[in-house]
Design a protein around this motif. Sequence first.
Motif, PDB file in Angstrom:
ATOM      1  N   VAL A   1       0.879  -1.164   0.101  1.00  0.00           N
ATOM      2  CA  VAL A   1       0.025   0.268   0.018  1.00  0.00           C
ATOM      3  C   VAL A   1       0.928   1.249   0.194  1.00  0.00           C
ATOM      4  O   VAL A   1       1.658   1.272   1.009  1.00  0.00           O
ATOM      5  N   PHE A   2       0.520   2.099  -0.860  1.00  0.00           N
ATOM      6  CA  PHE A   2       1.377   3.447  -0.827  1.00  0.00           C
ATOM      7  C   PHE A   2       0.921   4.425   0.004  1.00  0.00           C
ATOM      8  O   PHE A   2      -0.336   4.416  -0.107  1.00  0.00           O
ATOM      9  N   ILE A   3       1.564   4.591   0.904  1.00  0.00           N
ATOM     10  CA  ILE A   3       0.891   5.763   1.968  1.00  0.00           C
ATOM     11  C   ILE A   3       1.253   7.073   1.457  1.00  0.00           C
ATOM     12  O   ILE A   3       2.297   7.610   1.188  1.00  0.00           O
ATOM     13  N   GLU A   4       0.122   7.725   1.384  1.00  0.00           N
ATOM     14  CA  GLU A   4       0.236   9.138   0.669  1.00  0.00           C
ATOM     15  C   GLU A   4       0.325  10.213   1.827  1.00  0.00           C
ATOM     16  O   GLU A   4      -0.382  10.162   2.768  1.00  0.00           O
ATOM     17  N   CYS A   5       1.450  10.963   1.840  1.00  0.00           N
ATOM     18  CA  CYS A   5       1.719  11.905   2.886  1.00  0.00           C
ATOM     19  C   CYS A   5       2.256  13.331   2.168  1.00  0.00           C
ATOM     20  O   CYS A   5       2.844  13.224   1.196  1.00  0.00           O
ATOM     21  N   GLU A   6       1.403  14.230   2.698  1.00  0.00           N
ATOM     22  CA  GLU A   6       1.752  15.745   2.344  1.00  0.00           C
ATOM     23  C   GLU A   6       1.859  16.477   3.733  1.00  0.00           C
ATOM     24  O   GLU A   6       1.043  16.387   4.549  1.00  0.00           O
ATOM     25  N   ARG A   7       3.038  17.037   3.566  1.00  0.00           N
ATOM     26  CA  ARG A   7       3.372  18.079   4.732  1.00  0.00           C
ATOM     27  C   ARG A   7       3.123  17.251   6.024  1.00  0.00           C
ATOM     28  O   ARG A   7       2.674  17.533   6.983  1.00  0.00           O
ATOM     29  N   GLY A   8       3.981  15.834   5.991  1.00  0.00           N
ATOM     30  CA  GLY A   8       4.165  15.147   7.107  1.00  0.00           C
ATOM     31  C   GLY A   8       2.900  14.455   7.816  1.00  0.00           C
ATOM     32  O   GLY A   8       2.909  13.821   8.542  1.00  0.00           O
ATOM     33  N   GLN A   9       1.699  14.376   7.103  1.00  0.00           N
ATOM     34  CA  GLN A   9       0.630  14.140   7.400  1.00  0.00           C
ATOM     35  C   GLN A   9       0.052  12.759   6.425  1.00  0.00           C
ATOM     36  O   GLN A   9       0.264  13.107   5.293  1.00  0.00           O
TER      37      GLN A   9
ATOM     38  N   PRO B   1      10.236  13.543   2.807  1.00  0.00           N
ATOM     39  CA  PRO B   1      11.342  14.304   3.076  1.00  0.00           C
ATOM     40  C   PRO B   1      12.124  13.526   4.272  1.00  0.00           C
ATOM     41  O   PRO B   1      11.156  12.890   4.857  1.00  0.00           O
ATOM     42  N   PRO B   2      13.484  14.002   4.628  1.00  0.00           N
ATOM     43  CA  PRO B   2      13.952  13.332   5.954  1.00  0.00           C
ATOM     44  C   PRO B   2      13.221  14.031   6.961  1.00  0.00           C
ATOM     45  O   PRO B   2      12.740  15.239   7.009  1.00  0.00           O
ATOM     46  N   GLY B   3      13.308  13.327   8.162  1.00  0.00           N
ATOM     47  CA  GLY B   3      12.595  13.898   9.283  1.00  0.00           C
ATOM     48  C   GLY B   3      12.037  12.729  10.311  1.00  0.00           C
ATOM     49  O   GLY B   3      11.391  11.764   9.733  1.00  0.00           O
ATOM     50  N   GLU B   4      11.532  13.152  11.459  1.00  0.00           N
ATOM     51  CA  GLU B   4      10.898  12.368  12.268  1.00  0.00           C
ATOM     52  C   GLU B   4       9.545  12.189  11.899  1.00  0.00           C
ATOM     53  O   GLU B   4       8.782  11.209  12.145  1.00  0.00           O
ATOM     54  N   ALA B   5       8.922  13.221  11.266  1.00  0.00           N
ATOM     55  CA  ALA B   5       7.271  13.226  10.904  1.00  0.00           C
ATOM     56  C   ALA B   5       7.095  11.890  10.200  1.00  0.00           C
ATOM     57  O   ALA B   5       6.270  11.245  10.502  1.00  0.00           O
ATOM     58  N   ILE B   6       7.987  11.769   9.013  1.00  0.00           N
ATOM     59  CA  ILE B   6       7.795  10.931   7.980  1.00  0.00           C
ATOM     60  C   ILE B   6       8.008   9.409   8.704  1.00  0.00           C
ATOM     61  O   ILE B   6       7.330   8.399   8.515  1.00  0.00           O
ATOM     62  N   ARG B   7       9.011   9.469   9.267  1.00  0.00           N
ATOM     63  CA  ARG B   7       9.463   8.222   9.948  1.00  0.00           C
ATOM     64  C   ARG B   7       8.318   7.888  10.963  1.00  0.00           C
ATOM     65  O   ARG B   7       8.129   6.381  10.990  1.00  0.00           O
TER      66      ARG B   7
ATOM     67  N   ASP C   1      14.214  11.682   1.250  1.00  0.00           N
ATOM     68  CA  ASP C   1      15.205  12.595   0.417  1.00  0.00           C
ATOM     69  C   ASP C   1      14.405  13.775   0.459  1.00  0.00           C
ATOM     70  O   ASP C   1      13.286  13.993   0.170  1.00  0.00           O
ATOM     71  N   PRO C   2      15.248  15.035   0.376  1.00  0.00           N
ATOM     72  CA  PRO C   2      14.662  16.237   0.718  1.00  0.00           C
ATOM     73  C   PRO C   2      13.922  16.499  -0.615  1.00  0.00           C
ATOM     74  O   PRO C   2      13.005  17.231  -0.805  1.00  0.00           O
ATOM     75  N   VAL C   3      14.222  15.643  -1.695  1.00  0.00           N
ATOM     76  CA  VAL C   3      13.699  16.144  -3.169  1.00  0.00           C
ATOM     77  C   VAL C   3      12.254  15.638  -3.198  1.00  0.00           C
ATOM     78  O   VAL C   3      11.295  16.031  -3.802  1.00  0.00           O
ATOM     79  N   LEU C   4      11.909  14.866  -2.033  1.00  0.00           N
ATOM     80  CA  LEU C   4      10.544  14.306  -2.029  1.00  0.00           C
ATOM     81  C   LEU C   4       9.601  15.053  -1.030  1.00  0.00           C
ATOM     82  O   LEU C   4       8.589  14.557  -0.234  1.00  0.00           O
ATOM     83  N   SER C   5      10.228  16.360  -0.786  1.00  0.00           N
ATOM     84  CA  SER C   5       9.465  17.089   0.099  1.00  0.00           C
ATOM     85  C   SER C   5       7.956  17.276  -0.153  1.00  0.00           C
ATOM     86  O   SER C   5       7.083  17.261   0.538  1.00  0.00           O
TER      87      SER C   5
END
Lengths: 287, 365
Positions: free
Chosen positions: B32-40, B70-76, B95-99
């Motif tokens: 399942v592709f998890i769709e997230c925008e702005r960390g949500q 993007p890198p960061g705890e929110a996505i993790r 990756d930052p490119v995926l922000s």
Amino acid sequence: MHILVCIKQVPDSAQIRVHPVTNTIMRQGVPAIVNPYDLYALEEALRLKDRYRGRITVLSMGPPQTEVALRKALAFGADEAILLTDRAFAGADTLATSYALAAAIKQVHEKLPVDLVFAGKQTIDGDTAQVGPGIATRLGMQLLTYVSRIESLDLDAREITVHRRAEGGVQVIKTRLPSLVTVLEGVNDMRFATLTDMFRAARHPLTIWNKEDAQIEDITKIGLKGSPTAVSKVFAPKPTDRRAEIIETQSGQPADLAATLVGKLFAQHSDLALSISSSSVSSARQS
Amino acid sequence: MTTAPPPPAARPAGRRSYKLDARLAGYKGVWVFIECERGQAHTVSWELLGEGRKLADTLKVELAAVILGPPGEAIRGLCDEAIRYGADLCYLAQDPVLSDYRNAPYTSVLTELVNQYCPEILLLGATTLGRDLAGSVATTLQTGLTADCTGLAIDPENRGLAATRPTFGGSLLCTIVTLNYRPQMATVRPRVMPMPTPQPERAGRVIEHPLALVEDTIISKILEFIPDERGQDANLPFADIIVSGGRGMKRQENFQLIWDLAAVLGAEVGASRPVIQAGWASADRQVGQSGKTVRPRLYIAAGISGAIQHRVGMDKSDVIIAINEDSSAPIFDFANFGIVGNAMTILPALTQAFREHLATLKRAC
Ligand SMILES: Cc1cc2nc3c(=O)[nH]c(=O)nc-3n(C[C@H](O)[C@H](O)[C@H](O)COP(=O)(O)OP(=O)(O)OC[C@H]3O[C@@H](n4cnc5c(N)ncnc54)[C@H](O)[C@@H]3O)c2cc1C
Ligand SMILES: Nc1ncnc2c1ncn2[C@@H]1O[C@H](COP(=O)(O)O)[C@@H](O)[C@H]1O
């Protein structure tokens, strides 16, 4: 500037009736129309042509009757129309459709380079919104879906900036030409074609391509055979075990019917009262 | 699908030529592709994990969540959440490119993951993001994609994905299979599948997929993101109570009767497609296949015939009340309660009856 607009001819869904007994579609006499979403794409292209001059080519894959849709586009102001028609294209799913359309666009591009390809958001019969992304991917064009506004177009710098509908907001996105744009519905009002336009369009020569003319490289990738998906079964929705309990009262008066219904509703679904009273209270607070 | 499916009598194409070459037969697992925008994460992704769990259990394979961002705890942090919603493992690519979502880098990363780890099924939400991405990924992988499914199942005979969606213009559904290609891809609209209950005790693995994306190679640039104004749009998918009107309301003025009942119930207002086309209600209120899918506790439909394209958007409501002049209207086949009559007189009476009932409730407590 050269814009290629993809349009599809579809049956007018508003006039389709389902046979009450057999549950099958009664297609006889249902008129064909240009997919309504594609008209927004065409109008957006025409507006760019009004502003920047240039040419508009419309392209459609379908049976020979699709000519009608293409002539309509010519009447609105398209300069050239190409009908991609061959029995070998029949039964195509989105992957096979985008393969054939992309091949045709390549041929057009060789004669006159294409700066932009426009498509509708989706069709009303296929309803997948996948053909646009498919074409862009095959041609290596920048993909801009759900575009609500073309903010700027710079033909010298070969750049385009658009507003695109995303989840929870609008992306303002800038990219390079050539790109493929799928246009959101409701962003413009289609212009009218005058009688003169229609006469002109009726006399306009159409370009008709079969699979050889379109220079399809791999004929195993078109039509039914080139489609990875297949319909395995068509069926009527499962009848539910519930058929509505029809409320009847002696008087048959609206007030009695309504009171009886509300009484039964809360008797059988007492938990509902809670969500109703809580949401009506909360909405009252908001207002 | 771009052409109408063959009539029911046609030979089942699915069985006819179902064969997988050895390489594709090795494709295993449900993604399942998890769709997230702005960390949500989008809730549709959790709904899909619930459905994916069932498919994976039937196939006796693992369920994986694929998380790009993007890198960061929110996505993790989304990995833990995905595991709670049923995933056995997560593929995480940061990756930052995926922000911000952009077609090209997302397509290339998701395609790369598929080619490396070889899932047999890949599900995405049928949102603007999911449809944009699914179309490009399926084309790149040259595989089949079924859009806007309303049901997913595994065919016991061949372990293939049987994806069901309404067919064009009729009260019929069709089941679509992907013959000789993998992964089998499908998109599902938000709220079509129920939200699974998160299980806090669940554990799972996280597989980090290293990326080396270079921003300069990405042609499209996001200049700005303009968030939608909150509270302005109707929030039908999550409403508890919905009152909807159809073409049977006859005129825009009559649509006020729908609003009146909704006001008493604290409900959202919905509509069928002809109502939207006539301009009696805004497009975000359309319920159905090409509108919103809803799951309220109570759905009241007035002057709506119950065509399949409307039905698939609302038949998961707990209780359905239908008001229709025509006692043979299809909506009575799946509603709980019905009143056969003129909506223009029934609706005001119903508004009054609910008002009185709610008043007695309030007095009681
Ligand atoms: C690809 C595709 C996608 C679609 N997507 C959607 C979608 O998302 N949502 C959607 O709703 N539709 C959708 N449709 C359209 C759908 O097929 C139906 O045409 C539509 O749902 C019918 O709307 P309706 O019930 O309001 O109108 P109708 O089918 O015309 O029904 C009107 C009903 O009102 C009743 N009526 C008339 N007068 C009165 C009165 N005075 N009092 C009480 N009852 C009365 C009639 O008996 C009738 O049953 C889609 C169609 C296609 C082809
Ligand atoms: N047969 C076709 N011929 C030309 N354009 C098409 C065809 N099918 C789809 N398209 C284009 O692709 C868009 C999306 O179609 P769909 O994926 O079927 O929803 C449509 O709005 C058209 O612009």
